[in-house]
Design an enzyme around this catalytic site. Sequence first.
Site, mmCIF file in Angstrom:
data_model
loop_
_atom_site.group_PDB
_atom_site.id
_atom_site.type_symbol
_atom_site.label_atom_id
_atom_site.label_comp_id
_atom_site.label_asym_id
_atom_site.label_seq_id
_atom_site.Cartn_x
_atom_site.Cartn_y
_atom_site.Cartn_z
ATOM 1 N N ASN A 9 30.164 -54.168 58.470
ATOM 2 C CA ASN A 9 30.319 -52.756 58.800
ATOM 3 C C ASN A 9 31.754 -52.570 59.270
ATOM 4 O OD1 ASN A 9 30.288 -50.185 59.791
ATOM 5 N ND2 ASN A 9 28.783 -50.569 61.413
ATOM 6 N N LYS A 11 33.259 -49.918 59.934
ATOM 7 C CA LYS A 11 33.430 -48.760 60.828
ATOM 8 C C LYS A 11 34.662 -47.957 60.379
ATOM 9 C CE LYS A 11 30.885 -51.235 64.329
ATOM 10 N NZ LYS A 11 30.586 -51.473 65.736
ATOM 11 N N HIS A 96 23.047 -46.194 62.960
ATOM 12 C CA HIS A 96 23.847 -47.076 63.812
ATOM 13 C C HIS A 96 23.927 -46.472 65.217
ATOM 14 C CE1 HIS A 96 27.222 -49.270 65.470
ATOM 15 N NE2 HIS A 96 26.963 -50.197 64.556
ATOM 16 N N GLU A 98 26.283 -46.084 67.163
ATOM 17 C CA GLU A 98 27.421 -45.165 67.358
ATOM 18 C C GLU A 98 27.087 -43.780 66.811
ATOM 19 O OE1 GLU A 98 30.324 -47.761 65.545
ATOM 20 O OE2 GLU A 98 30.011 -49.150 67.202
ATOM 21 N N GLU A 168 20.429 -54.343 66.671
ATOM 22 C CA GLU A 168 21.742 -54.380 67.299
ATOM 23 C C GLU A 168 21.621 -53.905 68.747
ATOM 24 O OE1 GLU A 168 25.046 -54.212 64.101
ATOM 25 O OE2 GLU A 168 24.612 -52.160 64.716
ATOM 26 N N GLY A 174 30.554 -54.838 69.899
ATOM 27 C CA GLY A 174 31.979 -54.706 70.181
ATOM 28 C C GLY A 174 32.374 -55.149 71.582
ATOM 29 N N SER A 213 28.521 -58.584 68.132
ATOM 30 C CA SER A 213 29.435 -59.682 68.482
ATOM 31 C C SER A 213 29.119 -60.998 67.769
ATOM 32 C CB SER A 213 29.476 -59.883 70.003
ATOM 33 O OG SER A 213 29.971 -58.711 70.632
HETATM 34 P P1 13P Z 1 30.582 -56.076 66.417
HETATM 35 O O1 13P Z 1 30.260 -57.206 65.472
HETATM 36 O O2 13P Z 1 32.023 -55.673 66.389
HETATM 37 O O3 13P Z 1 30.031 -56.308 67.772
HETATM 38 O O4 13P Z 1 29.798 -54.774 65.832
HETATM 39 C C1 13P Z 1 28.473 -54.890 65.492
HETATM 40 C C2 13P Z 1 28.070 -53.668 64.779
HETATM 41 O O5 13P Z 1 28.034 -52.592 65.353
HETATM 42 C C3 13P Z 1 27.751 -53.773 63.354
HETATM 43 O O6 13P Z 1 27.159 -52.621 62.882
#
Ligand code: 13P
Length: 256
Positions: A9, A11, A96, A98, A168, A174, A213
Amino acid sequence: MRKPFVAGNWKMHGSKAMIGSLISALRAGAEQIKGVDVAVCPPSLYIQFAGDMLLESQIKVGAQNVASVAGQGALTGEVSVDMVQDLGCQYVIVGHSERRSIFDETDEVVAAKVGVVLEAGLTPILCVGETLEQREAGVTQDVVAGQIGVVLQKLGVSAFNNIVIAYEPVWAIGTGKVATPEQAQSVHAFIRSLIANEDSKIASNLIIQYGGSVKPENAAILFSQPDIDGGLIGGASLDAGDFLAICKAAGEACSE
Ligand code: 13P
């Protein structure tokens, strides 16, 4: 036997130059991709560019989000599932954290998006997971059950023949704070049991990715858990070496 699935992803990251070098490096190291399905999800604007660069490779392309209605329409700024399908996407990330927290997507909106993605013949990657406060309050299972329950109620268990779930935990996204393999396995097993309550065969074929992560250093131990079938990778998917190492770990862990 489930084939693991690792998706990147990206982003809101990338430019033509950055994506050009990332995909060239992924293609150059593609011999590391064995026994695992792999996809990358660029920002919508770059789906075509990334897809063209990935032609005839084993890496598929997905979108990070689509509108909750299909087709065309007066929805300024939105992108429909038909459009990303037209550009060659096979997957769409839906719900997601976010999008849930920053863009106020409710469980109902998420379920509607899962529905339009399935109807278009693409595979939704349905993201679920609890916040730190929810984990500390001991309601992780309730939260995840609620997020999945709305989709089950709206679309029925048979929809899960064609859905990938990504667990997740919000507190691990993150932050560098990865869930322990035991924490992740326990929620993955719970998710599978939720589906098994409705249909055990669909549950045993269901791909459940872990996200939050994931790095080359922790990928193998996470992927060796019995109910973890690969990962949804954020930051580490922007580095070709790291992403390929994670794909390799998934192929190896799940073939043991
Ligand atoms: P990270 O791997 O940067 O923690 O992000 C995970 C994520 O949100 C994947 O959709």
